[in-house]
Design a protein around this motif. Structure first.
Motif, PDB file in Angstrom:
ATOM      1  N   HIS A   1       0.826  -1.009   0.015  1.00  0.00           N
ATOM      2  CA  HIS A   1      -0.056  -0.028  -0.010  1.00  0.00           C
ATOM      3  C   HIS A   1       0.968   1.154  -0.032  1.00  0.00           C
ATOM      4  O   HIS A   1       2.141   1.144   0.357  1.00  0.00           O
ATOM      5  CB  HIS A   1      -0.833   0.049   1.067  1.00  0.00           C
ATOM      6  N   HIS A   2       0.468   2.290  -0.294  1.00  0.00           N
ATOM      7  CA  HIS A   2       1.067   3.431  -0.290  1.00  0.00           C
ATOM      8  C   HIS A   2       1.546   3.903   1.090  1.00  0.00           C
ATOM      9  O   HIS A   2       0.982   3.797   2.282  1.00  0.00           O
ATOM     10  CB  HIS A   2       0.225   4.784  -0.707  1.00  0.00           C
ATOM     11  N   GLU A   3       2.881   4.442   0.991  1.00  0.00           N
ATOM     12  CA  GLU A   3       3.572   4.584   2.280  1.00  0.00           C
ATOM     13  C   GLU A   3       2.821   5.630   3.293  1.00  0.00           C
ATOM     14  O   GLU A   3       2.813   5.535   4.575  1.00  0.00           O
ATOM     15  CB  GLU A   3       5.027   5.246   2.135  1.00  0.00           C
ATOM     16  N   ASN A   4       1.998   6.497   2.892  1.00  0.00           N
ATOM     17  CA  ASN A   4       1.251   7.413   3.387  1.00  0.00           C
ATOM     18  C   ASN A   4       0.314   6.715   4.538  1.00  0.00           C
ATOM     19  O   ASN A   4      -0.609   7.383   5.071  1.00  0.00           O
ATOM     20  CB  ASN A   4       0.872   8.570   2.551  1.00  0.00           C
ATOM     21  N   GLN A   5      -0.193   5.442   4.109  1.00  0.00           N
ATOM     22  CA  GLN A   5      -1.347   4.782   4.813  1.00  0.00           C
ATOM     23  C   GLN A   5      -0.480   3.810   5.873  1.00  0.00           C
ATOM     24  O   GLN A   5      -1.169   3.179   6.473  1.00  0.00           O
ATOM     25  CB  GLN A   5      -2.044   3.860   3.777  1.00  0.00           C
ATOM     26  N   ARG A   6       0.719   3.728   5.826  1.00  0.00           N
ATOM     27  CA  ARG A   6       1.587   2.857   6.912  1.00  0.00           C
ATOM     28  C   ARG A   6       1.208   2.945   8.410  1.00  0.00           C
ATOM     29  O   ARG A   6       0.721   1.918   9.060  1.00  0.00           O
ATOM     30  CB  ARG A   6       2.986   2.962   6.768  1.00  0.00           C
ATOM     31  N   GLU A   7       0.860   4.077   8.920  1.00  0.00           N
ATOM     32  CA  GLU A   7       0.631   4.383  10.299  1.00  0.00           C
ATOM     33  C   GLU A   7      -0.939   3.897  10.400  1.00  0.00           C
ATOM     34  O   GLU A   7      -1.397   3.132  11.416  1.00  0.00           O
ATOM     35  CB  GLU A   7       0.696   5.509  10.687  1.00  0.00           C
TER      36      GLU A   7
END
Length: 385
Positions: free
Chosen positions: A242-248
Motif C-alpha cells: 500500500h502507499h507509504e502514507n497509509q503505513r501508520e
C-alpha cells in the motif's frame, strides 16, 4: 415480479446444496436440473421432478444456468450450447476454465462464482484494490497433501464427507489446488513462481504469506500459490503493498508494520456463495472471474505410477494413475491437460513423475480437445512474437 429461473447442470454435492439454498430465496427458483444419470436412479435428489436429460429442456426453462458438474468434457459441450442460446452461465468448475474456458471468453457470458477458492480470491481482490492495495500474492491454504494416496484411505474419506471418491483424491493429491491456482493466475493477471507451485509449509498464514511476498517481489510480478498449514481453516488470502502514507493507519488497523499486508478470508462456502454471483449477474455486475483470452498457465498430467502401453485412464482428475501440476503452457507445448485426460489409452511406457504428452496417448475426439488445440495454438503464436 416473477422469480428468476435458475437452471443447474450437475447432480453432485454442489448442485444438491444449491437447490436447498435457493429454496430460501423467493425471487429465485430452480427450474430444471440437467443430469446424465437415468432419472429413476436419483430417488433421493431434492426436487426430483425438475431433473431432465435434455439440454434443450434446460435452456427453454431457464434465465441463467449454474454449471457445477466438475466435468471438463461434458461441461464444455453443455456450455457451448448454453452460450449459443445466449444464456448467462455461472460456474463452479475451475477444471473447465483452466482447460477450455478461454475458448469461450468472447463467445458469451460465463463466469466462475464465489464460493470456491478462485472466486473468493477474485472478490477479495476487488475489495483490496478498491481500498488502494496492490496485490503481490493470491494465496490458498491447504491442510494436507499426499501426491500418491491409497485407494482405501480415499474411499474412507469420501464416505465420511459425503463427496465422490474422485474429488477426495483430487483434493488430496494436489490436483485440485493446482487447478484452482492456475485459474487464479490466469484470471487475476498473476503468474506462478515455478512448475507445480511452491506450496510452502508454514505454521500460520502470516508467516508463510510473507515468504511468498518476498518471492513475488524478487520475481517482479504477482504470484498465485498456496501454503501447506495442517489443521488450518479453509482460507484464502492476498498479500499486498500500500502507499507509504497509509503505513501508520494500517498499523493502527492491526495489519502490522508493512510493507506487506495480509488480507484473509477464513471461509469459502461453495454453493451458499454461488447465490451472490447469481445476483451479481442479474444486477449487471459483470464477470467475476474467467481464464482470460490467452492463458499463461495450464495444468499438465503427471504419471503417479508406471503406465504401460494399453493401460486405460478413465479420468485424469481424481485418478490413481496421474495427478495435475501447474505449468507454463508456452514451455510445455504438447502436454496433455489433466482435464482432457478421459478415456485415454496409453501408447508407450510412461515413467512415474513424467509429464504426459499427446504423443504418449490416444484420446477421443471432443469439443474440449478442439478448444484446447485452438488455445494452445494461440499461446504458441503469441510466444513467437
Amino acid at each position: 415480479m416473477d422469480a428468476k429461473r435458475i437452471g443447474i447442470v450437475g447432480t453432485g454435492f454442489i448442485a444438491r446444496g444449491l437447490i436447498l439454498a435457493l429454496a430460501e430465496h423467493a425471487d429465485l427458483k430452480v427450474s430444471k436440473v440437467l443430469t446424465r444419470r437415468k432419472l429413476h436412479e436419483c430417488p433421493n435428489f431434492p426436487g426430483q421432478e425438475k431433473l431432465t436429460n435434455d439440454v434443450d429442456d434446460l435452456i427453454e426453462h431457464s434465465d441463467l444456468i449454474v454449471e457445477c458438474s466438475g466435468d471438463v468434457i461434458h461441461g464444455t459441450e453443455v456450455i457451448h450450447k448454453l452460450l449459443t442460446a445466449s444464456l448467462p452461465v455461472v460456474t463452479m468448475n475451475a477444471e473447465f476454465h483452466v482447460t477450455t474456458g478461454s475458448y469461450f471468453v468472447n463467445k458469451g457470458f460465463v463466469t466462475e462464482a464465489e464460493g470456491d477458492q478462485p472466486g473468493c480470491l477474485a472478490i477479495l481482490k476487488e475489495n483490496a484494490v478498491s481500498m488502494g492495495f496492490k496485490p503481490l500474492v493470491y494465496g490458498n491454504v491447504k491442510g494436507f497433501l499426499n501426491h500418491t494416496p491409497e485407494w482405501n484411505d480415499m474411499k474412507y474419506w469420501a464416505k465420511k464427507h459425503g463427496i465422490s471418491l474422485r474429488m477426495v483424491t483430487a483434493f488430496t493429491d494436489g490436483t485440485k489446488i493446482e487447478i484452482e491456482q492456475a485459474l487464479v493466475a490466469n484470471g487475476l493477471n498473476a503468474d506462478i513462481a515455478e512448475v507445480g507451485l511452491l506450496g510452502i509449509p508454514s505454521n500460520d498464514i502470516n508467516t508463510g504469506a510473507l515468504v511468498l511476498a518476498d518471492k513475488a517481489k524478487v520475481n517482479g510480478y504477482p504470484i498465485s500459490d498456496y501454503l501447506l498449514i495442517p489443521r488450518s481453516p479453509a482460507s484464502v488470502f492476498i498479500v499486498a503493498e500500500h502507499h507509504e502514507n497509509q503505513r501508520e493507519a494500517l498499523k493502527y488497523f492491526k495489519l502490522g508494520d508493512g510493507p506487506y499486508y495480509t488480507l484473509t478470508s477464513s471461509f469459502h462456502l461453495c454453493h451458499l456463495e454461488i447465490i451472490k454471483t447469481i445476483r451479481r449477474v442479474f444486477s449487471g455486475g459483470g464477470i467475476l472471474l474467467n481464464n482470460g483470452v490467452l492463458p499463461a498457465v495450464g495444468v499438465a498430467s503427471i504419471a503417479k505410477r508406471t503406465l504401460n502401453p494399453g493401460d486405460k485412464i478413465e479420468d485424469g482428475i481424481g485418478s490413481f494413475d496421474v495427478r495435475g501440476k501447474a505449468c507454463h503452457i508456452r514451455n510445455h507445448i504438447g502436454h496433455v491437460p489433466i482435464g482432457l485426460l478421459k478415456n485415454a489409452v496409453v501408447k508407450r511406457r510412461i515413467a512415474p513423475g513424467q509429464l504426459i504428452h499427446f504423443d504418449d496417448i490416444e484420446i477421443p475426439e471432443s469439443l474440449a480437445l478442439t478448444a484446447w488445440i485452438e488455445i494452445e495454438r494461440s499461446v504458441r503464436l503469441q510466444s513467437r512474437t
